[in-house]
Design an enzyme around this catalytic site. Structure first.
Site, short mmCIF file in Angstrom:
data_model
loop_
_atom_site.label_atom_id
_atom_site.label_comp_id
_atom_site.label_asym_id
_atom_site.label_seq_id
_atom_site.Cartn_x
_atom_site.Cartn_y
_atom_site.Cartn_z
N ARG A 159 0.60 -0.59 0.14
CA ARG A 159 -0.16 0.17 0.54
C ARG A 159 1.41 1.48 0.05
O ARG A 159 2.38 1.13 0.31
CB ARG A 159 -0.69 -0.07 1.55
CG ARG A 159 -1.45 1.04 1.11
CD ARG A 159 -3.22 1.04 1.06
NE ARG A 159 -4.19 1.69 1.11
CZ ARG A 159 -4.95 2.05 -0.24
NH1 ARG A 159 -4.88 2.01 -0.43
NH2 ARG A 159 -6.10 2.90 0.58
N THR A 209 -9.48 1.08 -8.93
CA THR A 209 -9.16 -0.23 -8.99
C THR A 209 -9.26 -1.33 -9.88
O THR A 209 -10.57 -1.15 -10.52
CB THR A 209 -9.81 -1.14 -7.58
OG1 THR A 209 -9.46 0.61 -6.71
CG2 THR A 209 -8.88 -1.63 -6.70
N ASN A 234 -6.01 4.21 -6.98
CA ASN A 234 -7.25 4.95 -6.13
C ASN A 234 -7.93 5.35 -7.19
O ASN A 234 -9.10 4.26 -7.83
CB ASN A 234 -7.01 6.18 -5.30
CG ASN A 234 -8.24 6.46 -4.05
OD1 ASN A 234 -9.34 5.77 -3.83
ND2 ASN A 234 -8.89 8.14 -3.81
N ASP A 255 -7.74 8.57 0.25
CA ASP A 255 -8.65 7.38 1.58
C ASP A 255 -8.37 7.12 2.95
O ASP A 255 -8.27 6.49 4.01
CB ASP A 255 -7.55 5.92 0.94
CG ASP A 255 -8.24 5.21 -0.06
OD1 ASP A 255 -10.02 5.63 -0.10
OD2 ASP A 255 -8.32 3.64 -0.48
N GLY A 289 -13.93 -1.21 -6.62
CA GLY A 289 -15.28 -1.11 -6.61
C GLY A 289 -15.06 0.24 -5.50
O GLY A 289 -15.99 0.51 -4.40
N1 GLY Z 1 -8.46 3.59 -3.28
C1 GLY Z 1 -9.60 2.70 -2.51
C2 GLY Z 1 -9.37 1.41 -1.74
O1 GLY Z 1 -8.10 1.07 -1.12
O2 GLY Z 1 -10.09 0.92 -1.01
#
Ligand code: GLY
Length: 586
Positions: free
Chosen positions: A122, A398, A418, A440, A490
């Protein structure tokens, strides 16, 4: 072209499946029946059929990337080799979500050790990020700052994550894995109808930046369906990665260009931020559901935790008896979903910075407590759970892909920029689109993000912290071996889409094609709305409205890529909601 090729692939799959089912001992008869799933999977009754393959399979959102993965498997690569190859290929052929400038998660079942591993690549907040960086003088969230500016970009993790996975569990050389992606970027590919539509929707965000326009625009307009997308700079970056590995991204030529891009436009990412980026190998979150083991992504994803939490609540209801998408089933889905999403807002964040009570949230006893609040008929109002402010912005971005090889290894990857095309900013000279993952975080605790998701202090911005995610690459195991490999894009709907894929398979015995084709529902506590796809019967909707649900029929949710491992082989399917996707095997 892609669409017909995809259809061809699916058709071949159907043919192969019918041959296998006609000439092999009946799957149903030869298999123990621990649940409805194996009993009910019935070729003659199913309207939608999965693709079949004997040895290895890839399900991804773009056929060209699927082919890259299957070729790796055919050349003797394992599921991790193929997954890394698909990751690089999607960065070329699915530019709205596939990426080098974003981040994500990988769930892996390593057949040799029998272990399940969660890999976290991440993005992280730059060292110069601060809690209030998206607030204006009045303390309000400044419009678009966390989405379409250089301040929106988190330190990317994809390149490090892909290299880490390959080194730990792969068997091939990075250069060989990347080679097909270089070719795709250099020679180009036709823009599909889906991609053209997304480019048109994001025209203003992309068109602001000359570096982005140079790649995705022609004569001042976004590329159209049938135009050729050639990405020379991206090919050059991929060549550098093939030659030097991730070092060139985090401490070399590519990194320098990203830092220069930041410096020119007031972004925060520095050389130190890139140099210090670290992949985290984590213990997956897991739970039991009707005799299956569900293994998914732990924090900083909220996905695995809430999938297990919701399944724990659902287990007490005889959903198979109620039927798929009956009003009673949807009622229990909605009530359990909103209880979980309320907890998401309160407790979830980066475990490196906050104590996330994953064990508590996924405990059966906690599910008993929560489920005691659920009435078989009455709707629990969102206000009775916890207050907050909704926001209506919607976007589906995504991407997810799944891979299974002939040795029993299984990989599920969900990674992202994102929103579609992330920030829309290409770091000049690299061809690499940069994420807007910083959105986020909770820009201001209590104020919703782009998905209408509320976050608490646990997800406030801090330097070096990972923003909370919903991405849920998931493995369902039976007797310690992968049975279902799945996940979805989603945004906020990733969790509920993945959940329903699991429930459709286990409770309703659906094959991956049936599970994908079934209309989905979603409730995220706030807004207090039961969002549904088209396709539910008017009678069902009437019952739900009568019960008190604010039912909203809205655009489709999620795009699953699922592979089911059965005694006679692999059955997979690419969600029909994106016609560019393809599941192929050999
Ligand atoms: N950017 C969407 C997620 O990480 O949930």
């Amino acid at each position: 072209m892609q669409k017909s090729a995809h259809k061809r692939g699916q058709l071949l799959g159907v043919l192969a499946a019918s041959l296998v089912l006609a000439f092999s001992p009946l799957v149903n008869a030869s298999t123990p029946a621990p649940s409805a799933a194996l009993v009910k999977y019935d070729y003659d009754q199913d309207i939608f059929h999965p693709v079949y393959a004997k040895n290895g399979m890839v399900a991804a959102e773009q056929e060209l990337a699927t082919r890259v993965g299957v070729d790796v498997l055919k050349r003797g690569g394992n599921a991790v080799d193929a997954a890394v190859a698909v990751g690089f290929a999607l960065a070329v052929v699915l530019p709205n979500a596939g990426n080098l400038g974003g981040g994500g998660f990988m769930m892996l079942h390593d057949a040799r050790s029998g272990k399940d591993i969660a890999l976290d690549f991440r993005e992280i907040a730059p060292v110069r990020a601060s809690r209030d960086m998206y607030l204006d003088d009045k303390g309000n969230v400044a419009d678009g700052r966390s989405l379409y500016t250089h301040l929106a970009v988190g330190v990317p993790g994809t390149v490090a994550g892909m290299e880490y996975a390959l080194k730990q569990w792969g068997s091939m050389k990075l250069a060989d894995i990347i080679a097909p992606s270089i070719k795709l970027a250099e020679e180009g590919m036709p823009v599909s109808v889906t991609l053209a539509k997304m480019l048109q929707v994001e025209k203003d965000n992309l068109g602001k930046w000359p570096g982005t326009r140079a790649i995705f625009f022609r004569n001042g307009e976004p590329l159209k369906a049938g135009d050729r997308l050639v990405q020379k700079d991206l090919a050059k970056s991929l060549r550098l990665l093939a030659k030097h590995g991730s070092k060139v991204f985090y401490q070399g030529e590519i990194g320098d260009k990203i830092v220069a891009e930041m410096a020119r436009h007031g972004g925060l990412i520095s050389k130190d931020d890139l140099r210090n980026y670290k992949v985290e190998q984590r213990e997956p979150v897991s739970g039991d559901y009707r005799g299956y083991k569900v293994v998914s992504m732990p924090p900083p994803s909220s996905g695995g935790t809430h999938i297990v939490q919701i399944l724990n609540m659902l287990e007490r209801y005889p959903l198979a008896q109620y039927g798929a998408n009956s009003a009673q089933t949807i009622h229990y889905l909605a009530e359990t979903m909103k209880l979980a999403y309320a907890d998401r807002a309160e407790y979830l964040g980066d475990p490196g910075f906050v104590k996330v009570p994953v064990r508590g949230l996924t405990a059966k006893r906690y599910a008993d407590e929560l489920a005691a609040r659920i009435d078989p008929q009455a709707v629990l109002p969102a206000s009775a759970i916890k207050p907050g402010k909704p926001q209506p912005y919607e976007s589906d971005q995504t991407t997810h892909y799944s891979v299974v090889d002939s040795k029993g290894n299984a990989v599920a990857v969900t990674y992202t920029l994102n929103l579609n095309f992330g920030s829309g900013i290409v770091a000049e000279g690299t061809g690499i689109l940069l994420n807007n993952e910083m959105d986020d975080f909770s820009a201001k605790p209590g104020v919703p993000n782009a998905y209408g998701l509320i976050g608490g202090d646990a997800n406030a911005i801090q330097p070096g912290k990972r923003p909370l995610s919903s991405m849920s690459p998931t493995l369902v195991l039976k007797d310690g071996k992968p049975w279902l490999v799945t996940g979805s894009p989603g945004g906020a709907r990733i969790i509920t889409t993945t959940l329903q894929t699991i429930v459709n398979a286990i409770d309703f015995g659906m094959n991956p094609a049936e599970a994908a084709a079934t209309p989905r529902v979603h409730h995220q506590w706030l807004p207090d709305e039961l969002r549904v796809e088209k396709g539910l019967s008017p009678d069902t909707l009437a019952i739900l409205r009568q019960q008190g649900y604010k039912v909203a029929v809205k655009p489709t949710m999620g795009r699953t890529q699922t592979i089911q491992v059965r005694p006679d082989g692999l059955y997979g399917f690419s969600d029909p909601r994106n016609p560019d996707g393809a599941t192929l095997g050999y």
